[in-house]
Design a protein around this motif. Structure first.
Motif, PDB file in Angstrom:
ATOM      1  N   PHE B  17       0.826  -1.198   0.000  1.00  0.00           N
ATOM      2  CA  PHE B  17       0.000   0.000   0.000  1.00  0.00           C
ATOM      3  C   PHE B  17       0.870   1.263   0.000  1.00  0.00           C
ATOM      4  CE2 PHE B  17      -2.569   3.253   2.227  1.00  0.00           C
ATOM      5  CZ  PHE B  17      -3.596   3.346   1.316  1.00  0.00           C
ATOM      6  N   ASP B  19       3.427   1.871  -1.633  1.00  0.00           N
ATOM      7  CA  ASP B  19       3.845   2.255  -2.990  1.00  0.00           C
ATOM      8  C   ASP B  19       2.836   3.161  -3.672  1.00  0.00           C
ATOM      9  OD1 ASP B  19       6.118   0.730  -2.794  1.00  0.00           O
ATOM     10  OD2 ASP B  19       5.069  -1.077  -3.433  1.00  0.00           O
ATOM     11  N   THR B  23      -0.078   8.335  -4.699  1.00  0.00           N
ATOM     12  CA  THR B  23      -0.951   8.561  -5.847  1.00  0.00           C
ATOM     13  C   THR B  23      -2.415   8.609  -5.409  1.00  0.00           C
ATOM     14  OG1 THR B  23       0.632   7.295  -7.111  1.00  0.00           O
ATOM     15  CG2 THR B  23      -1.442   7.769  -8.158  1.00  0.00           C
ATOM     16  N   TYR B  61      -6.738   3.296 -12.509  1.00  0.00           N
ATOM     17  CA  TYR B  61      -5.377   3.165 -11.985  1.00  0.00           C
ATOM     18  C   TYR B  61      -5.210   1.840 -11.243  1.00  0.00           C
ATOM     19  CZ  TYR B  61      -1.438   4.199  -8.887  1.00  0.00           C
ATOM     20  OH  TYR B  61      -0.269   4.143  -8.191  1.00  0.00           O
ATOM     21  N   LEU B  65      -3.131  -1.523 -12.385  1.00  0.00           N
ATOM     22  CA  LEU B  65      -2.079  -2.086 -11.529  1.00  0.00           C
ATOM     23  C   LEU B  65      -2.328  -3.564 -11.268  1.00  0.00           C
ATOM     24  CD1 LEU B  65      -1.214   0.504  -8.764  1.00  0.00           C
ATOM     25  CD2 LEU B  65       0.094  -0.135 -10.755  1.00  0.00           C
ATOM     26  N   TYR B  67      -4.686  -5.794 -12.996  1.00  0.00           N
ATOM     27  CA  TYR B  67      -4.923  -6.691 -14.123  1.00  0.00           C
ATOM     28  C   TYR B  67      -3.897  -6.559 -15.239  1.00  0.00           C
ATOM     29  CZ  TYR B  67      -9.396  -7.985 -12.117  1.00  0.00           C
ATOM     30  OH  TYR B  67     -10.361  -8.489 -11.310  1.00  0.00           O
ATOM     31  N   GLU B  68      -3.459  -5.340 -15.511  1.00  0.00           N
ATOM     32  CA  GLU B  68      -2.545  -5.146 -16.647  1.00  0.00           C
ATOM     33  C   GLU B  68      -1.089  -5.345 -16.243  1.00  0.00           C
ATOM     34  OE1 GLU B  68      -3.900  -4.378 -19.679  1.00  0.00           O
ATOM     35  OE2 GLU B  68      -5.912  -4.386 -18.820  1.00  0.00           O
ATOM     36  N   LYS B  69      -0.709  -4.670 -15.186  1.00  0.00           N
ATOM     37  CA  LYS B  69       0.706  -4.712 -14.808  1.00  0.00           C
ATOM     38  C   LYS B  69       1.009  -5.748 -13.742  1.00  0.00           C
ATOM     39  CE  LYS B  69       1.181   0.136 -15.814  1.00  0.00           C
ATOM     40  NZ  LYS B  69       1.022   1.433 -15.188  1.00  0.00           N
ATOM     41  N   GLU B  70      -0.011  -6.231 -13.090  1.00  0.00           N
ATOM     42  CA  GLU B  70       0.147  -7.205 -12.004  1.00  0.00           C
ATOM     43  C   GLU B  70       1.143  -6.707 -10.969  1.00  0.00           C
ATOM     44  OE1 GLU B  70       1.229 -10.497 -14.294  1.00  0.00           O
ATOM     45  OE2 GLU B  70      -0.787 -10.865 -15.041  1.00  0.00           O
ATOM     46  N   ALA B  71       1.043  -5.450 -10.678  1.00  0.00           N
ATOM     47  CA  ALA B  71       2.003  -4.849  -9.757  1.00  0.00           C
ATOM     48  C   ALA B  71       1.548  -4.939  -8.304  1.00  0.00           C
ATOM     49  CB  ALA B  71       2.224  -3.388 -10.126  1.00  0.00           C
ATOM     50  N   ASP B  73      -0.835  -7.195  -5.340  1.00  0.00           N
ATOM     51  CA  ASP B  73      -1.367  -8.553  -5.176  1.00  0.00           C
ATOM     52  C   ASP B  73      -2.848  -8.507  -4.795  1.00  0.00           C
ATOM     53  OD1 ASP B  73      -1.061  -7.519  -2.754  1.00  0.00           O
ATOM     54  OD2 ASP B  73       0.263  -9.057  -1.941  1.00  0.00           O
TER      55      ASP B  73
END
Lengths: 570, 148
Positions: B17, B19, B23, B61, B65, B67-71, B73
């Motif tokens: 969180f 990270d 934003t 955003y 994070l 679904y697309e970037k899997e950044a 968990d």
């Protein structure tokens, strides 16, 4: 924005350097050939066809602007060459004019040249005197202001300032008295004012033409002052014998070819190929001139490098990244423009952010987890006191980062605080004993005689017992304990995996032994039970035997009495 | 009556969180500004557009994070949804074909319109007239068809 500044600066510098060179440049005039037609193409025209300065300039369309504005400013008689006068213009150029024949020359004819030189020398002397006077005045004023004791300092200061003003060497050596005398003597010179004015107006503008600091071509005019300027750039008194050299160094007319050459040279400096700037010539460039082709992969990788270099967080939204217009924005980097469009950039960004996030995750997994209690306990050891209840303590230190750490729940914090306060009320011997027990539980690998007090194991630091004692006592006890410990075990270099494997093996062995023992016990039990049964059986047999024997024993009273007796007993 | 919960006893957010906290904070600041913005000179429905836009951005955003970037968990993602940082219903629509760019849920609510149709912003640009500029009434969307 940049350009005008630069230009102004360079012109200023030139103006200054010109000032200096007036002192130095004695013989330089000859060398730089004011009258040498061969070195100066334009000189031919003016020298061969005597005209007025304005007439000359009107011939050349390039100089129209300046010609229209330039006007004669002051004239000076050249003593010894009577019909000739030296005229200075508004823009600081000068030419000689023959009042008898009405001839004008930008380039001083060789017969008049000595007179011009003389005039130069005189002018220089005047300027110097003027400067001296100014300085002396300042000096006087200062002397009046400051006390005698400070005089030495002020002198040094003034000397520094003098240096800053680039006064000549000789001047710097002159002492105060001489200057004051001069000041008194020269006050009458009326012409001096004139000269000073001329110099003041002329010099900053004189720097405007010629070459600027980057050596790029601007105006090339052949005037005396330009020649001077060039001599000054050499920055040393030039002897009259270097004529050949002078021809090389003199101002040169730039043609298209020269400009093209210069451009190419600059391009080489920047490491560009010809195709990357300028327009294309008719035949096209030679092979490979258009710069190395960058493949799509390379471009994307360059963009990724850019992101790496700027330490962009992969968690930043793309919109925010490209909306950033500060100096440190990635958009000001050359690599940003390598990708052709925004879509390609966004794709590259997405890919990069995904990879970077994965990498970060991996790194974090590898990193040792730090117990959040350690900083909090350190904080407690410092601040906690039995005088404050938990709510009071919390209110008092609510701004401290240790009190706001999200990793540690508020409940845990409260519990630790209360426990700590309770422990502080225990007798010291108990706390010491607790600490010793705690120290003994820590394995030798973590705590041994090579452990320093600054790098105590987490296991110790995260335990409440470690902070119960005041810090000096605690340190003493821990140091003492450490000194009694043996050195770290030899297998200390084993990796964690190996250690785990070993632990596993040991556990299995123990399990086997346990199983064996259990089996042994079972066997024993069985044997015991068998023995017991045997004993029972034997006893039973003996009993029966005894009964039989009793039954066989018939006494004197006969069988009947026996049977009856038995029946009676039964 | 449900128990009143104070912020004190709140559990810590899941790992990771930190990270995205900055934003998200920016988004919430923007949202506050939008909420407190003056209504003067605006149309009645125009007031709510920024609210919808910021909600959309923030949901997008988090969706990106996860679904697309899997950044981030799953744990953190669920926590974010639970705590209202993203609109789960909107994200659910994004996963469906044809709704990849959906601007808001109101724009596909056919029952609320006079002709039982979707919002104008759902219409592909090709089917619109040349140079027809649209701004939908519900959220100010200028077109969110998947083909655009």
């Amino acid at each position: 924005m940049e350009l005008p500044n630069k230009r102004q600066k360079s012109s200023h510098e030139q103006a200054e350097s010109e000032f200096v060179s007036l002192d130095i440049d004695e013989g330089g005039a000859d060398k730089y050939g004011y009258g040498e037609e061969s070195s100066i193409p334009q000189g031919d025209i003016s020298a061969s066809t005597p005209r007025g300065p304005r007439a000359h300039f009107q011939r050349d369309a390039r100089f129209d602007r300046r010609n229209a504005q330039d006007r004669p400013k002051s004239k000076h008689v050249l003593p010894g060459h009577e019909p000739w006068i030296l005229v200075k213009t508004k823009f600081g150029r000068r030419f000689v004019h023959n009042t008898a024949t009405k001839e004008s020359f930008w380039h001083v004819p060789s017969d008049v040249w000595p007179a011009v030189k003389e005039f130069d020398a005189w002018e220089k002397a005047q300027t110097e005197k003027e400067a001296n006077a100014k300085w002396a005045e300042e000096e006087l004023k200062k002397m009046r202001d400051s006390s005698k004791a400070e005089e030495v300092n002020s002198k040094a200061d003034a000397e520094e300032r003098r240096g800053g003003r680039r006064r000549s060497e000789s001047l710097q050596r002159e002492d105060e008295e001489a200057m004051m005398a001069e000041l008194a003597a020269e006050a009458e010179h009326a012409e001096e004012q004139d000269v000073k004015q001329v110099l003041k107006t002329v010099e900053p503008e004189a720097g405007e033409f010629g070459y600027d600091s980057e050596g790029s071509f601007e105006y090339v005019e052949v005037t005396d002052s330009e020649g001077e300027e060039h001599g000054e750039k050499e920055d040393q008194p030039v002897e009259a014998d270097g004529d050949a050299e002078a021809e090389d160094e003199g101002p040169v007319e730039f043609g298209e070819d020269d400009i093209a050459y210069q451009l190419a040279a600059m391009g080489e400096d920047y490491g560009l190929d010809p195709g990357e700037y300028g327009e294309e010539p008719e035949e096209g460039w030679e092979e490979g001139a258009e710069g190395l082709a960058i493949s799509d992969d390379d471009a994307a990788n360059l963009f990724r490098d850019l992101l790496d270099d700027y330490r962009v967080s992969p968690f930043t939204p793309w919109d925010k990244l490209i909306a950033d217009e500060s100096e440190t924005s990635i958009m000001h980097d050359d690599r940003y423009t390598i990708l052709p469009n925004m879509k390609a950039r966004k794709d590259a960004w997405d890919q990069w952010a995904r990879d970077k996030a994965a990498q970060l995750k991996e790194e974090r997994a590898k990193m040792e987890k730090k117990d959040p209690r350690i900083p909090y306990l350190a904080f407690l050891a410092e601040k906690a006191t039995p005088k404050l209840y938990w709510p009071e303590f919390k209110r008092k230190y609510k701004r401290e980062p240790e009190m706001n750490d999200r990793k540690l729940a508020d409940k845990d914090r409260e519990k630790l605080y209360r426990d700590h306060i309770t422990r502080l009320k225990l007798p010291e011997s108990t706390r010491k004993a607790d600490l010793m027990t705690l120290l003994k539980t820590i394995p030798l690998r973590d705590l041994n005689n090579s452990t320093s007090l600054d790098s105590l194991p987490q296991q110790l630091l995260s335990h409440l017992h470690s902070i119960s004692l005041p810090s000096n006592t605690r340190h003493k006890i821990i140091a003492q304990h450490i000194s009694t410990l043996p050195p770290p075990p030899e297998a200390g270099d084993m990796s964690d995996e190996q250690r785990m494997e070993e632990d596993k093996k040991r556990a299995e062995k123990r399990k086997r032994e346990d199983a064996l023992a259990a089996r042994q016990r079972q066997v024993d039990e069985e044997r015991r039970r068998a023995e017991k049964e045997e004993r029972f059986a034997r006893r039973g047999l003996l009993e029966e035997e005894r009964e039989l024997r009793r039954a066989m024993e018939v006494g004197n009273r006969g069988l009947r009495a026996q049977l009856a007796g038995e029946g009676g007993t039964m | 009556m449900p128990a009143i919960r104070s912020a004190r006893g709140k559990k810590a957010p899941p790992d990771g969180f930190d990270d995205i906290e900055d934003t998200l904070l920016e988004f919430s600041n923007k949202m506050k500004d939008a909420e407190n913005a003056s209504h003067e000179g605006k149309k009645k429905h125009e007031m709510q557009w920024p609210i919808f836009q910021i909600t959309h951005q923030r949901s997008r955003y988090i969706y990106d994070l996860y679904y697309e970037k899997e950044a981030i968990d799953k744990k953190l993602y669920d926590w974010l949804l639970k705590n209202g940082y993203a609109d789960a219903n909107l994200i659910a629509k994004w996963k469906k074909q044809g709704y990849e760019k959906l601007c808001c849920l109101r724009c596909i609510q056919t029952k609320e319109t006079n002709f039982n149709s979707t919002c104008i912003c759902r219409v592909p640009r090709q089917q619109l007239k040349e140079d027809q500029e649209i701004e939908c009434v519900s959220c100010g969307c200028r077109g969110c068809s998947s083909g655009d």
